[in-house]
Design a protein around this motif. Structure first.
Motif, mmCIF file in Angstrom:
data_model
loop_
_atom_site.group_PDB
_atom_site.id
_atom_site.type_symbol
_atom_site.label_atom_id
_atom_site.label_comp_id
_atom_site.label_asym_id
_atom_site.label_seq_id
_atom_site.Cartn_x
_atom_site.Cartn_y
_atom_site.Cartn_z
ATOM 1 N N ALA A 106 0.833 -1.197 0.000
ATOM 2 C CA ALA A 106 0.000 0.000 0.000
ATOM 3 C C ALA A 106 0.868 1.248 0.000
ATOM 4 O O ALA A 106 2.016 1.224 0.441
ATOM 5 N N VAL A 107 0.296 2.332 -0.508
ATOM 6 C CA VAL A 107 0.931 3.640 -0.497
ATOM 7 C C VAL A 107 -0.062 4.619 0.119
ATOM 8 O O VAL A 107 -1.249 4.583 -0.209
ATOM 9 N N ARG A 108 0.429 5.470 1.002
ATOM 10 C CA ARG A 108 -0.389 6.528 1.586
ATOM 11 C C ARG A 108 0.225 7.878 1.260
ATOM 12 O O ARG A 108 1.417 8.082 1.453
ATOM 13 N N LEU A 109 -0.609 8.781 0.778
ATOM 14 C CA LEU A 109 -0.212 10.172 0.558
ATOM 15 C C LEU A 109 -1.015 11.008 1.532
ATOM 16 O O LEU A 109 -2.246 10.910 1.573
ATOM 17 N N ARG A 110 -0.334 11.821 2.306
ATOM 18 C CA ARG A 110 -1.013 12.638 3.313
ATOM 19 C C ARG A 110 -0.617 14.092 3.141
ATOM 20 O O ARG A 110 0.565 14.407 2.942
ATOM 21 N N ILE A 111 -1.593 14.964 3.246
ATOM 22 C CA ILE A 111 -1.369 16.406 3.253
ATOM 23 C C ILE A 111 -1.741 16.924 4.631
ATOM 24 O O ILE A 111 -2.808 16.597 5.156
ATOM 25 N N ASP A 112 -0.851 17.715 5.214
ATOM 26 C CA ASP A 112 -1.119 18.421 6.465
ATOM 27 C C ASP A 112 -0.988 19.909 6.174
ATOM 28 O O ASP A 112 -0.005 20.338 5.559
ATOM 29 N N THR A 113 -1.964 20.683 6.597
ATOM 30 C CA THR A 113 -1.914 22.130 6.420
ATOM 31 C C THR A 113 -1.916 22.808 7.781
ATOM 32 O O THR A 113 -2.362 22.227 8.768
ATOM 33 N N ARG A 114 -1.426 24.020 7.814
ATOM 34 C CA ARG A 114 -1.431 24.804 9.058
ATOM 35 C C ARG A 114 -2.705 25.640 9.090
ATOM 36 O O ARG A 114 -3.078 26.250 8.087
ATOM 37 N N PRO A 115 -3.331 25.711 10.252
ATOM 38 C CA PRO A 115 -4.544 26.526 10.357
ATOM 39 C C PRO A 115 -4.292 27.987 10.008
ATOM 40 O O PRO A 115 -5.156 28.654 9.476
ATOM 41 N N SER A 116 -3.089 28.483 10.271
ATOM 42 C CA SER A 116 -2.780 29.891 10.026
ATOM 43 C C SER A 116 -2.202 30.136 8.635
ATOM 44 O O SER A 116 -1.884 31.259 8.289
ATOM 45 N N GLY A 117 -2.066 29.082 7.832
ATOM 46 C CA GLY A 117 -1.471 29.236 6.513
ATOM 47 C C GLY A 117 -2.428 29.869 5.520
ATOM 48 O O GLY A 117 -3.617 30.033 5.779
ATOM 49 N N PRO A 118 -1.920 30.234 4.336
ATOM 50 C CA PRO A 118 -2.788 30.825 3.314
ATOM 51 C C PRO A 118 -3.794 29.786 2.820
ATOM 52 O O PRO A 118 -3.545 28.589 2.872
ATOM 53 N N GLU A 119 -4.928 30.241 2.343
ATOM 54 C CA GLU A 119 -5.964 29.343 1.845
ATOM 55 C C GLU A 119 -5.540 28.824 0.473
ATOM 56 O O GLU A 119 -5.616 29.523 -0.527
#
Length: 169
Positions: free
Chosen positions: A136-149
Motif C-alpha cells: 500500500a501507499v499513503r499520501l497525506r497532506i497536512d496544512t497549518r490553520p494559520s497558513g494561506p488558503e
C-alpha cells in the motif's frame, strides 16, 4: 539551603526533546539508515525517499530539498515514509510491502485507481492506494490553520497524488 528545581527541570526537558526527535527518525538526507544501525525506518521494496523524482515533487508544489525521512505514521514498523514541505503545507508519502488492511474511510479514486480517503481533522487528508506489489501507499497532506488558503487538504492531496501517480508502485 534548598536548591532550585530549574536546572533539573531543564535537563529533563532537553532529554525528552532529544528522545522525541530521535523517535521521529527524520534525517536530512532522506536516505534509509545504513545497514547495522538501529532505526524505526523499514526496508521496503519501494521507498518514496528514493523513488520519487525531484521534478515530480516540485511539480506537486513542494521543495525537493525539504525532503525528510518520515516514520511517524508507522510506529509498528513495516512502512517507509518521506515528507516534503513548503512552509505551510506538508506532503508525506508512506509505503508498505504488506496490505494495509481496511481503514475506516471513504472510497475514492486517484488517477483512475481505487483509493480510500480518510482524515483525522480539518487540516489533514490521507489517500491510501493499493500498490501493484500487494502493498500500500499513503499520501497525506497536512496544512497549518494559520497558513494561506490553498484549498481543502483533500483537494491538495488529490492534486499531489495526480502529479505523483506515474511514479507510484
Amino acid at each position: 539551603m534548598r536548591r532550585s528545581p530549574r536546572p533539573a527541570l531543564a535537563a529533563a526537558l532537553l532529554a525528552a526533546a532529544a528522545l522525541v526527535l530521535t523517535a521521529c527518525g527524520a534525517d536530512d538526507s532522506g536516505a534509509p539508515a545504513p545497514a547495522g544501525t538501529t532505526s524505526a525506518r523499514a526496508a521496503v521494496a519501494w521507498d518514496p525517499c528514493l523513488a520519487l523524482p525531484a521534478e515530480l515533487i516540485r511539480a506537486a508544489g513542494f521543495d525537493p530539498a525539504s525532503r525528510r525521512a518520515d516514520t511517524a505514521q508507522s510506529p509498528a514498523g513495516g512502512w517507509a515514509g518521506c515528507g516534503w514541505s513548503d512552509g505551510t503545507t506538508a506532503l508525506r508519502v508512506h509505503a508498505a510491502d504488506e496490505p494495509a488492511g481496511d481503514l475506516p474511510g471513504t472510497p475514492d479514486t486517484v488517477a483512475g485507481e481505487p483509493a480510500t480517503r480518510f482524515t483525522e481533522g480539518a487540516f489533514d487528508c490521507t489517500l491510501q492506494l493499493p500498490a501493484a506489489s500487494g502493498g500500500a501507499v499513503r499520501l497525506r497532506i497536512d496544512t497549518r490553520p494559520s497558513g494561506p488558503e490553498l484549498g481543502a487538504p483533500c483537494e491538495l492531496a488529490h492534486r499531489a497524488a495526480a502529479v505523483l501517480a506515474p511514479a507510484l508502485p
